[in-house]
Motif scaffolding. Structure first.
Motif, PDB file in Angstrom:
ATOM      1  N   THR A  82      41.415  35.620  47.331  1.00  0.00           N
ATOM      2  CA  THR A  82      41.419  35.504  45.816  1.00  0.00           C
ATOM      3  C   THR A  82      40.731  36.864  45.570  1.00  0.00           C
ATOM      4  O   THR A  82      41.049  37.260  44.393  1.00  0.00           O
ATOM      5  CB  THR A  82      40.481  34.218  45.525  1.00  0.00           C
ATOM      6  OG1 THR A  82      40.841  33.417  46.355  1.00  0.00           O
ATOM      7  CG2 THR A  82      40.196  34.004  43.972  1.00  0.00           C
ATOM      8  N   MET A  83      39.720  37.466  46.169  1.00  0.00           N
ATOM      9  CA  MET A  83      39.112  38.595  45.897  1.00  0.00           C
ATOM     10  C   MET A  83      40.482  39.558  45.728  1.00  0.00           C
ATOM     11  O   MET A  83      40.402  40.457  44.902  1.00  0.00           O
ATOM     12  CB  MET A  83      38.149  39.204  46.909  1.00  0.00           C
ATOM     13  CG  MET A  83      36.894  38.171  46.863  1.00  0.00           C
ATOM     14  SD  MET A  83      35.911  38.963  48.300  1.00  0.00           S
ATOM     15  CE  MET A  83      34.784  37.306  48.415  1.00  0.00           C
ATOM     16  N   ALA A  92      42.591  34.492  39.627  1.00  0.00           N
ATOM     17  CA  ALA A  92      42.832  33.618  40.611  1.00  0.00           C
ATOM     18  C   ALA A  92      41.173  32.963  41.073  1.00  0.00           C
ATOM     19  O   ALA A  92      40.382  33.381  40.692  1.00  0.00           O
ATOM     20  CB  ALA A  92      43.252  34.288  41.883  1.00  0.00           C
ATOM     21  N   VAL A  93      41.606  31.644  41.349  1.00  0.00           N
ATOM     22  CA  VAL A  93      40.552  30.946  41.677  1.00  0.00           C
ATOM     23  C   VAL A  93      40.415  30.408  43.326  1.00  0.00           C
ATOM     24  O   VAL A  93      41.845  29.888  43.574  1.00  0.00           O
ATOM     25  CB  VAL A  93      39.846  29.819  40.798  1.00  0.00           C
ATOM     26  CG1 VAL A  93      41.013  28.946  40.837  1.00  0.00           C
ATOM     27  CG2 VAL A  93      38.588  29.239  41.254  1.00  0.00           C
ATOM     28  N   SER A  94      39.602  30.370  44.028  1.00  0.00           N
ATOM     29  CA  SER A  94      40.100  29.735  45.770  1.00  0.00           C
ATOM     30  C   SER A  94      39.082  28.263  45.555  1.00  0.00           C
ATOM     31  O   SER A  94      38.131  28.242  44.780  1.00  0.00           O
ATOM     32  CB  SER A  94      39.110  30.643  46.651  1.00  0.00           C
ATOM     33  OG  SER A  94      37.700  30.654  46.576  1.00  0.00           O
ATOM     34  N   LEU A  95      39.708  27.259  46.328  1.00  0.00           N
ATOM     35  CA  LEU A  95      39.388  25.989  46.274  1.00  0.00           C
ATOM     36  C   LEU A  95      39.288  25.693  47.661  1.00  0.00           C
ATOM     37  O   LEU A  95      40.197  25.938  48.581  1.00  0.00           O
ATOM     38  CB  LEU A  95      40.190  25.169  45.562  1.00  0.00           C
ATOM     39  CG  LEU A  95      40.220  25.231  43.993  1.00  0.00           C
ATOM     40  CD1 LEU A  95      41.410  24.332  43.468  1.00  0.00           C
ATOM     41  CD2 LEU A  95      38.980  25.300  43.374  1.00  0.00           C
ATOM     42  N   ILE A 130      46.094  31.882  39.278  1.00  0.00           N
ATOM     43  CA  ILE A 130      46.564  31.438  40.512  1.00  0.00           C
ATOM     44  C   ILE A 130      45.581  30.560  41.471  1.00  0.00           C
ATOM     45  O   ILE A 130      44.281  30.987  41.457  1.00  0.00           O
ATOM     46  CB  ILE A 130      46.829  32.806  41.467  1.00  0.00           C
ATOM     47  CG1 ILE A 130      48.098  33.665  40.716  1.00  0.00           C
ATOM     48  CG2 ILE A 130      47.188  32.490  42.820  1.00  0.00           C
ATOM     49  CD1 ILE A 130      48.292  35.040  41.188  1.00  0.00           C
ATOM     50  N   VAL A 131      45.802  29.722  42.181  1.00  0.00           N
ATOM     51  CA  VAL A 131      44.901  28.750  42.891  1.00  0.00           C
ATOM     52  C   VAL A 131      45.228  28.873  44.398  1.00  0.00           C
ATOM     53  O   VAL A 131      46.304  29.028  44.740  1.00  0.00           O
ATOM     54  CB  VAL A 131      45.060  27.306  42.659  1.00  0.00           C
ATOM     55  CG1 VAL A 131      44.156  26.335  43.273  1.00  0.00           C
ATOM     56  CG2 VAL A 131      45.211  27.157  41.153  1.00  0.00           C
TER      57      VAL A 131
END
Ligand code: ASP
Ligand code: MG
Length: 410
Positions: A82-83, A92-95, A130-131
């Motif tokens: 994500t970085m 973008a984001v992380s889950l 973006i996930v």
């Protein structure tokens, strides 16, 4: 907006440069206006490293703690990716699996997904992000973290594709598709442009790599799964529903040859031939978590019979111990075991409608002086148990014998 799921295996996110490469690939797709949910495995061998660490601290790591520990491997890769996406100017984001709404049962180490609550992912997608989801993990009703079993990120990806009704699930890895046989054994093995779920399941169960549960899930929800390399743009293999390849009319065509090494056979001689004996024999094995593959029972003479079955060589000791316990209960004669075997299989949807696959397989093995120990079949597979020493030769002979090196199919 169209939506694709991308999945990247551990060997595709092994170091910083590889993570940046994956970020570029995802950004490329997003720039074309497609929504992307990316599922990642842990970097390189980091899951193995975590496991080793756990076992160096404790002889029997507590399953709940072990799952929470193992889940961190995927957190590392998904946050780093994500970085890297942010550096390319992509939102973008992380889950974690639990943030992504992946709910599982409570079987730590091999949890099954029972539902996916897509609300959070949908919200992020709607906002144009973006996930990036940590693969291989979920959360139980009582909010404990679980893992899905080794290689389980494939299953995360297909489950998300099904729940989000994505156009397809693209699995990027260090090989560029599914081959007619292991190219390390058969240099002239060909890449298949497509394969059915059923055929892929037989190949996955018999050697080729992909989490079998991901294929089952794909088949149930009809998710097309595209397997390709994360390192180049060579066309990969599409795993999808039954297709009419139309090349079965004139000669026997198989889809692939699979190999399973490290098979062991146990024979129980002079078993009394009466109802309940097979159940008494196999129930304790099932309870002990030992999976039994090929089973052969002979016709009975003098009201006794012989039963042979195969297990993984790793389970041989445990299986023998279970069977020995039974000696006194059901009263059979002798117990024989034989390690060092392998299963070779011919797989192909065509064999449902075409006679002659089995006889051709036996002829090819006979001509190669390969002795067949046991035989099993499914609708689309014929497997022979043979000596492990001859297994690689047998795969090469079968590949040639079924003309899989000829490049007119696929
Ligand atoms: N990292 C986990 C494993 O190595 C899950 C995966 O790779 O899919 O088994
Ligand atoms: Mg892995």
């Amino acid at each position: 907006m169209s939506l694709v799921i991308h999945k990247y295996g551990g060997s595709s996110v092994g170091d910083a440069g590889m993570i940046q490469n994956v970020a570029r690939r995802i950004a490329e797709v997003r720039k074309q206006g497609t929504g992307v949910v990316a599922v990642v495995s842990a970097m390189g061998d980091s899951t193995d490293d975590l496991l080793e660490l756990a076992h160096s601290v404790s002889d029997q790591p507590h399953p709940r703690e072990l799952d929470l520990l193992l889940s961190t491997g995927e957190l590392v890769s998904c946050t780093l990716l994500t970085m890297a996406l942010a550096d390319l100017g992509q939102e973008a984001v992380s889950l974690t699996g639990s943030q992504a709404g992946i709910h599982t049962d409570t079987s730590h180490g091999r949890a099954r997904i029972y539902s996916v609550d897509t609300a959070r992912i949908q919200k992020e997608l709607q906002e144009g992000r973006i996930v990036v989801v940590a693969g291989f993990q979920g959360i139980t009703e009582s909010e404990d973290i679980t893992t899905l079993g080794r290689g389980g990120s494939d299953t995360t990806a297909v489950a998300l594709a099904a729940a989000l009704e994505a156009d397809r699930c693209e699995v990027y890895t260090d090989v560029d598709g599914i081959y007619t046989a292991d190219p390390r054994i058969v240099p002239e093995a060909r890449k298949l442009s497509e394969i059915s779920y059923d055929e892929m399941l037989e190949l996955a169960n018999y050697g080729a790599k992909m989490h079998p549960r991901s294929i089952e899930l794909g088949a149930v929800y009809n998710v097309p799964i595209y397997v390709a390399s994360s390192f180049n743009d060579t066309p990969g293999t599409l795993i999808h529903g039954e297709s009419d390849r139309g090349d079965m009319e004139h000669r026997i065509k198989a889809t692939g040859i699979a190999i399973t090494r490290n098979v062991a056979k146990i024979t129980v001689r002079s078993v009394p031939d009466r109802p309940g004996v097979a159940a008494a024999l196999f129930e304790p094995l099932a309870q002990g978590g030992i999976s039994v593959d090929t089973i052969v029972q002979n016709t009975s003479e003098d009201r006794t019979t012989d039963i042979s079955f195969t297990v993984s060589g790793d389970d041989l000791k445990a299986a023998l111990a279970k069977v020995e316990e039974l000696t006194s209960v059901i009263g059979f004669g002798t117990l024989i075991s034989e390690p060092g075997l392998a299963a070779v299989s011919v797989v192909g949807s065509g064999m449902q409608h075409t006679p002659g696959y089995a006889s051709r397989m036996f002829r090819v093995l006979a001509d190669g002086s390969v002795n067949i120990d046991m035989i099993t079949t499914s609708e689309i597979r014929i497997s022979c148990i043979i000596s492990e020493d001859q297994a690689e030769d047998a795969v090469r002979l079968l590949h040639r014998g079924f003309q899989l090196d000829e490049s007119d199919a696929g």
